[in-house]
Design an enzyme around this catalytic site. Structure first.
Site, short mmCIF file in Angstrom:
data_model
loop_
_atom_site.label_atom_id
_atom_site.label_comp_id
_atom_site.label_asym_id
_atom_site.label_seq_id
_atom_site.Cartn_x
_atom_site.Cartn_y
_atom_site.Cartn_z
N GLU A 1 40.16 4.58 23.81
CA GLU A 1 40.22 5.80 24.52
C GLU A 1 41.80 6.28 24.81
O GLU A 1 42.43 5.44 25.25
CB GLU A 1 39.50 5.93 25.95
N ASN B 1 34.22 0.69 27.98
CA ASN B 1 33.44 0.10 26.68
C ASN B 1 32.04 -0.29 26.93
O ASN B 1 31.85 -1.14 27.61
CB ASN B 1 34.32 -0.76 25.90
N HIS C 1 33.21 2.29 39.17
CA HIS C 1 33.46 3.51 38.56
C HIS C 1 33.18 3.22 36.89
O HIS C 1 32.45 3.78 36.52
CB HIS C 1 34.89 3.83 38.47
N GLU C 2 33.62 1.94 36.44
CA GLU C 2 33.25 1.84 34.91
C GLU C 2 32.05 1.63 34.93
O GLU C 2 31.16 2.04 33.81
CB GLU C 2 34.23 0.42 34.69
#
Ligand SMILES: [Zn+2]
Length: 878
Positions: free
Chosen positions: A130, A274, A306-307
């Site tokens: 990203e 990912n 968050h991820e």
């Protein structure tokens, strides 16, 4: 902005309005990667088919810094007449309707210090795709609306890379000759290339399991260096809490059999979501009481969550194009903030959220880099991972939550997932789902996404004793921002209550006797009348900071002093305290003979210190002074030295006046280390007491320095040790040199701890700090290739008000020279670090000149990156 044109390099501007759906889609991707730090070979097999109705003359595949070794179409070498290499990739000429494209390229992971694409750092192979890193691995349709199924086969030497990881499930492994081995991974979920990841290295793994609400077992794996396996408990616990929370609050389960996290010291961002294989900056994974502070622990909890939350908001439902970045980021920041609020204290969490918003986003929104939450154009998308897209984006989602209420908001989220799972969508799709589920019209609300700038809300109110009624008038205005001279009114939810003279909320007739309501300010000015009140009232407005605006109320210091003691909304109580301090500081800045601690503020501090009901973490928030940056934000021209002097004077006065109370707190709150919320709050308040005592004068200061020394030596945790270190290192006490040396010797094997050692020295508010920072940059432990280390020194330096903004311009010149150097190594980090120079218009004329000169030094750099070029151009358009 038509084009970025600096030092001869031209970068095309990408516009939201120009979006076109891709003419081809990739259904299957098979990568075969032979990993070597210097020469990695990537063999890619793409199944492509046309989705445009008509044949196209050419199909563009993105590619950057790739050495093309071979190209085949449907098993045949591709004729030279059938393709063309361009600056940005590969053009396939007259492509057939469906075909298989095979490419072989060579890349150079060790030389990739930009840390975008595949890179080799600290003995590991890692990827960061990203936003546009995948094109640095192979030729591809590198855009988020191209979703494909990926299979990856990794080959590497068994001894240096015993662990081989990629997204999804491991399907097969094997050994091959020469001491190499391989592993094949398959991700069953179609995904855009920006979510692709692979990792290879000598890593240890910490394992756990999680059973989902529907009873599926998920293997949880955290990959770290062998010696760090004991420091993953906080990350693992946070992951399990986040997984449970997303099931309970949003009904979302994890969808693969395995969830992997890899920690590295070499990472440009905080972490990356990912699919099934998150890659993390080690800062947000590793923690032990000896090496990590309480806020490090909280940072891990929030970034891990968050991820993880991205698996639904970002991965399962992804972005159509990069202009929609806030669709995943604003929404996911909102989700992680709410998660943290549920795990900890909601009031303290909200104060922290707003503090961050004001520190980073408000200045961005008021300067030349201002842009809407959904930008209209960019030349380098990496520059749009901003506080506006993330933090303001989260505030917009929060306002929708406030307007719709919890139940309708959840319905809207359910509908959003139901409609768009597996698709690449837009912010518009998100709002439409919210509207359809709630039957509310959010058409006016859309303006928030397209309009930059922070609205200013002015509130005036008056109580009519004859009618027992209170009239409140709210007026809104948004200042002009670059490219947007005229602003429209936006819908602003203002949560409010009226307090009687005892500090209790009074029933509001207009809302059926409830004592709190949300007013919706939609026009530029509106009034509300509250009738049949029991007596005079004081308004508590924008409770919980219900909208990202600057509120200017017309309340006097007595009213704020009252609210600072009595408001039952924690955010507003804190806000009133801040307001009292800011007003006093601004008065002292304007006139240095003004008393540094006016009586209203002194009484409010006294009342807070005497209030035994207050939770210690919240008490520490109430008693922490606003930062120099925030005070500067309230002025038309930032008075660098006067602000520093005024704030120091106030700290000294509070330290001195309440020396007895601070000393009492410091001794009463001493306790053996524990990690629960109450202990964290007590630690924080105790360390604040120590800071005030050291800021004070006379015998209590001398005693406090001794305490700090003792605390530094005897602490059983990093929070206490680091605070003591910081106080000693930043107060020019004669012990500082010893302590600085001692700290390094104790912790030199722990990079995250040493980052703090660098940052604290770079943040010391003395002229000699510039010289010190020069030394730090040639210290053996400094490494230009490690972003955490660079940020620790240069980031802390640029946030050091009196040294960075030294009147002679020395800070700017020095800084520009370092950014110039960094740009050759890591353009993304260089561009991000350079943004404080964009604020030049906020300073006096000599500083303006020096800052612009620094920008020009950068603009003249040969081989300037696109990242940095765009920041300079927008900061100072010629
Ligand atoms: Zn994110």
């Amino acid at each position: 902005m038509p084009e970025v044109n600096i030092a001869g390099s031209k970068a095309a501007v990408v516009r939201r309005g120009d979006y076109q759906a891709p003419s081809y889609q990739v259904s299957e991707v098979a990568l075969d990667v032979r990993l070597d730090p210097d020469n990695t070979e990537v063999h890619t097999r793409l199944q492509l088919h046309r989705i445009a109705p008509e044949p196209v003359a050419e199909l563009h595949l993105d590619g950057e810094s790739l050495e093309l070794l071979g190209l085949q179409r449907d098993g045949q070498a591709l004729a030279e007449s059938a393709y063309r290499l361009t600056e940005g990739g590969l053009l396939l000429l007259n492509p057939p309707e469906a075909f298989i494209l095979e490419s072989r390229v060579r890349i150079h992971p060790r030389a990739n210090t930009a840390l975008s694409g595949l890179y080799h750092a600290g003995g590991q192979f890692l990827t960061q795709c990203e936003a546009e890193g995948f094109r640095r691995i192979t030729y591809y349709l590198d855009r988020p609306d191209c979703l494909a199924r990926f299979t990856v086969t990794l080959h590497a030497p068994q001894d240096s890379c015993p662990v081989l990881l990629a997204n999804g499930n491991c399907m097969a492994t094997g050994v091959e000759e020469g001491g190499w081995h391989w592993a094949r991974w398959e991700d069953p979920y179609p995904k855009p290339a920006y979510l692709f990841a692979m990792v290879a290295g000598d890593l240890a793994v910490v394992r756990d399991r999680y059973r989902t609400a529907s009873g599926r077992e998920v293997a949880l794996e955290i990959y770290v260096a062998e010696r760090d396996t004991g420091a993953c408990a906080q990350a693992m616990d946070s992951l399990k809490h986040a997984m449970r929370w997303d099931e309970e609050v949003y009904g979302r389960e994890y969808d693969l059999n395995r969830y992997m996290i890899v920690a590295t010291d070499s990472f440009n961002m905080g972490a990356m979501e990912n699919k099934g294989l998150n890659i993390f900056n080690a800062k947000y994974v590793l923690a032990s009481p000896e090496t990590a502070t309480d806020s490090d622990y909280q940072g891990i909890e929030s970034v891990i969550a968050h991820e993880y939350f991205h698996n639904w908001t970002g991965n399962r439902v992804t972005l159509r194009d990069w202009f929609q970045l806030s669709l995943k980021e604003g929404l996911t920041v909102f989700r992680d903030q709410e998660f943290s609020a549920d795990q900890n204290s909601r009031g303290v969490q909200r104060i922290g959220d707003v503090r961050r918003l004001r520190a980073a986003q408000f200045p961005e929104d008021a300067g030349p880099l201002a842009h809407p939450v959904r930008p209209d154009a960019y030349s380098e998308i990496n520059n749009f991972y901003t506080a506006t897209v993330y933090e303001k984006g989260a505030e917009l989602v929060r306002m929708i939550h406030t307007l719709l209420g919890k139940v309708s908001f959840r319905k809207g989220m359910d509908l959003y997932f139901e409609r768009h799972d597996g698709h690449a969508v837009t912010i518009e799709d998100f709002i439409a789902a919210m509207e359809d589920a709630s039957q509310r019209d959010l058409s006016g609300f859309r303006r928030w996404y397209g309009q930059a700038g922070t609205p200013v809300v002015q509130a005036t109110g008056s109580y009519d004793p004859a009618r027992h009624s209170y009239t409140l008038t709210l007026h809104q205005e948004t200042p002009a921002t670059p490219g947007q001279p005229v602003k429209e009114a936006v819908p602003i939810p203002v949560r409010m209550a009226l307090l009687n003279t005892q500090g209790q909320r009074v029933p509001l007739e207009v809302v059926g006797g409830a004592s709190e309501t949300v007013l919706l300010l939609e026009q530029s000015e509106q009034s509300w009348n509250f009738a049949n009140l029991p007596g005079p009232v004081i308004p508590s407005l924008l409770r919980g900071f219900s909208a990202p605006v600057r509120l200017q109320d017309s309340l006097d210091n007595d009213a704020h002093g009252f609210l600072a003691r009595h408001d039952d909304d924690p955010f507003n109580r804190w806000e009133s305290m801040q307001d009292l301090a800011v007003k006093a500081l601004l008065a002292a800045v304007a006139d240095s003979s003004v008393a540094p601690l006016p009586v209203t503020l002194r009484n409010a501090v006294a009342a807070t210190l005497a209030d035994r009901q207050v939770d210690p973490a919240f008490c520490a928030e109430l008693l922490t002074l606003p930062g120099e940056d925030y005070i500067g934000e309230q002025m038309s021209v930032v008075a660098v030295e006067a602000i520093h002097r005024a704030r120091d004077g106030m700290k000294r006065a509070i330290g001195r006046h309440f020396a007895k109370e601070w000393t009492g707190l410091y001794h009463d709150l001493a306790a053996a280390y524990q990690r629960d919320g109450l202990s964290i709050g007590r630690r924080r308040l105790r360390n604040l007491a120590l800071a005030y005592l050291i800021a004070g004068e006379g015998s209590s200061r001398e005693g406090a320095i001794l305490h700090a020394r003792q605390q530094y030596i005897q602490a059983d945790n990093m929070t206490d040790r680091l605070v003591a270190f910081q106080l000693l290192a930043q107060h020019r006490h004669h012990d500082a040199e010893d302590v600085i040396l001692d700290f390094y010797q104790r912790w030199h094997e722990y990079p995250l701890v040493i980052d703090n050692w660098f940052a604290i020295q770079a943040a010391a508010p003395y002229p000699k700090t510039l010289r010190q920072v020069e030394h730090l940059l040639v210290h053996p432990a400094f490494d230009w290739r490690v972003p955490n280390r660079v940020r620790a020194v240069l980031g802390a330096f640029a946030a050091n008000p009196t040294v960075f903004h030294a009147a002679d311009g020395s800070g700017y010149t020095f800084f520009a020279e370092q950014i110039r150097r960094l740009d050759d190594i890591n353009p993304q980090t260089a561009a991000r670090l350079a943004t404080p120079l964009s604020r030049w218009q906020r300073y006096d004329a000599p500083r303006q000149q020096a800052m612009v000169a620094a920008l020009k030094i950068l603009a003249a750099k040969p081989g300037l990156s696109r990242d940095l070029a765009e920041v300079i151009q927008r900061s100072h358009p010629e």
